[in-house]
Design an enzyme around this catalytic site. Structure first.
Site, PDB file in Angstrom:
ATOM      1  N   SER A 144      -6.052  -0.818   6.411  1.00  0.00           N
ATOM      2  CA  SER A 144      -4.750  -0.575   7.051  1.00  0.00           C
ATOM      3  C   SER A 144      -4.190   0.708   6.473  1.00  0.00           C
ATOM      4  O   SER A 144      -4.630   1.175   5.413  1.00  0.00           O
ATOM      5  CB  SER A 144      -3.814  -1.759   6.742  1.00  0.00           C
ATOM      6  OG  SER A 144      -2.468  -1.445   7.012  1.00  0.00           O
ATOM      7  N   TYR A 157       0.145  -8.034   1.184  1.00  0.00           N
ATOM      8  CA  TYR A 157      -0.709  -7.402   2.184  1.00  0.00           C
ATOM      9  C   TYR A 157      -1.193  -6.032   1.710  1.00  0.00           C
ATOM     10  O   TYR A 157      -2.382  -5.708   1.796  1.00  0.00           O
ATOM     11  CB  TYR A 157       0.074  -7.269   3.494  1.00  0.00           C
ATOM     12  CG  TYR A 157      -0.696  -6.636   4.629  1.00  0.00           C
ATOM     13  CD1 TYR A 157      -1.651  -7.364   5.318  1.00  0.00           C
ATOM     14  CD2 TYR A 157      -0.451  -5.325   5.022  1.00  0.00           C
ATOM     15  CE1 TYR A 157      -2.359  -6.804   6.372  1.00  0.00           C
ATOM     16  CE2 TYR A 157      -1.148  -4.753   6.069  1.00  0.00           C
ATOM     17  CZ  TYR A 157      -2.097  -5.494   6.749  1.00  0.00           C
ATOM     18  OH  TYR A 157      -2.797  -4.916   7.788  1.00  0.00           O
ATOM     19  N   LYS A 161      -5.071  -4.760   0.992  1.00  0.00           N
ATOM     20  CA  LYS A 161      -5.680  -3.689   1.773  1.00  0.00           C
ATOM     21  C   LYS A 161      -6.077  -2.488   0.896  1.00  0.00           C
ATOM     22  O   LYS A 161      -7.012  -1.759   1.236  1.00  0.00           O
ATOM     23  CB  LYS A 161      -4.734  -3.268   2.895  1.00  0.00           C
ATOM     24  CG  LYS A 161      -4.573  -4.332   3.979  1.00  0.00           C
ATOM     25  CD  LYS A 161      -5.903  -4.699   4.618  1.00  0.00           C
ATOM     26  CE  LYS A 161      -5.743  -5.628   5.815  1.00  0.00           C
ATOM     27  NZ  LYS A 161      -7.030  -5.941   6.457  1.00  0.00           N
TER      28      LYS A 161
END
Length: 267
Positions: A144, A157, A161
């Site tokens: 991401s 998150y 990532k």
């Protein structure tokens, strides 16, 4: 890209969203596909498999939770037995749960995000890499833009990532002598339900009681260099197909960003 003709590709999280479009694009390029997803996506997975078959290619489905190495290994093994080989691994499965300040994220949300987004990728690679043949292959991990920069309210998150980038760089060094390339793709906002939903609109426009997609799009456009609110799933899939193909034969350990200029915006 003729280099993918008759190759076999493994895609996790294949039932819906960008995972489905990855499968369609690989089939367009002449590849057969092993499709994996969680049992909750079983019906979606069948639909994706049919889209592959509609393009004249073979599709094998497997139900597996990427947090379980045993489930992933069994599904991968069965797919390779049926299709006879494996050339490309696309570790696409991932989640994005609601966040908040790092010190307020629950231990359960933190751990579940790591289990899926990081450990799930490792499980996929661990189960699938031994099947790549003597001619080498390609591993593409979906990260991401949050794997390249920090974003408030997404510590779990963002950390996951970032972590898969470190994993990919290490794998590139370990697998290079076997002519296996490993790269990451970094989408920004993508036009999937993960972005196009009421909760995201509210997060982007907290000043409004009932923000619409158009209201949220204004915020996203302002964040980008290019005047668009998001990229389409096919734009991400095109990057994945490129990295999997011989057109990228000397690219490994790289990060390919597909974000309409989000990470380059200076004002």
């Amino acid at each position: 890209m003729s280099s993918l003709l008759n190759k076999v590709v493994l895609v996790t999280g294949a039932g819906r969203g960008t995972g489905r479009v990855h499968c369609e694009r690989f089939a367009d390029e002449g590849a057969d596909v092993v499709l994996l997803d969680h049992v909750d996506a079983a019906e979606d997975l069948k639909d994706t498999a049919q889209l592959v078959r509609d393009r004249g290619r073979r599709a094998v489905t497997g139900l597996a939770d990427v947090t379980s190495l045993g489930e992933v290994a069994a599904a991968v093994d069965a797919g390779v037995v049926e299709l006879g080989r494996l050339d490309v691994i696309v570790a696409n499965a991932g989640i994005h749960t609601p966040g908040g300040p790092a010190w307020e994220i629950s231990a359960q949300d933190w751990q579940h995000t790591m289990d899926v987004n990081l450990t799930g990728v490792w499980h996929t690679v661990r189960a699938a890499v031994p099947h790549l043949g003597p001619d080498g292959g390609s591993v593409v991990i979906i990260s991401s833009t949050n794997g390249l920069r920090g974003t408030a309210g997404t510590a779990h998150y963002t950390a996951s990532k970032h972590a898969v980038v470190g994993l990919a760089r290490t794998l590139a060094n370990e697998l290079g002598p076997r002519n296996i390339r490993v790269n990451t793709v970094h989408p920004g906002a993508v036009a999937t339900p993960m972005v196009r939903n009421a909760a995201t609109y509210k997060r982007l426009r907290p000043d409004l009681d009932n923000p619409t997609e158009a209201d949220a799009a204004e915020v996203l456009i302002a964040r980008h260099v290019l005047p668009v609110p998001w990229v389409e799933p096919v734009d991400v899939a095109n990057a994945v197909v490129f990295l999997a193909s011989d057109h990228a034969r000397y690219i490994t350990g790289a990060q390919l960003v597909v974000d309409a200029g989000l990470t380059q915006k200076t004002t």
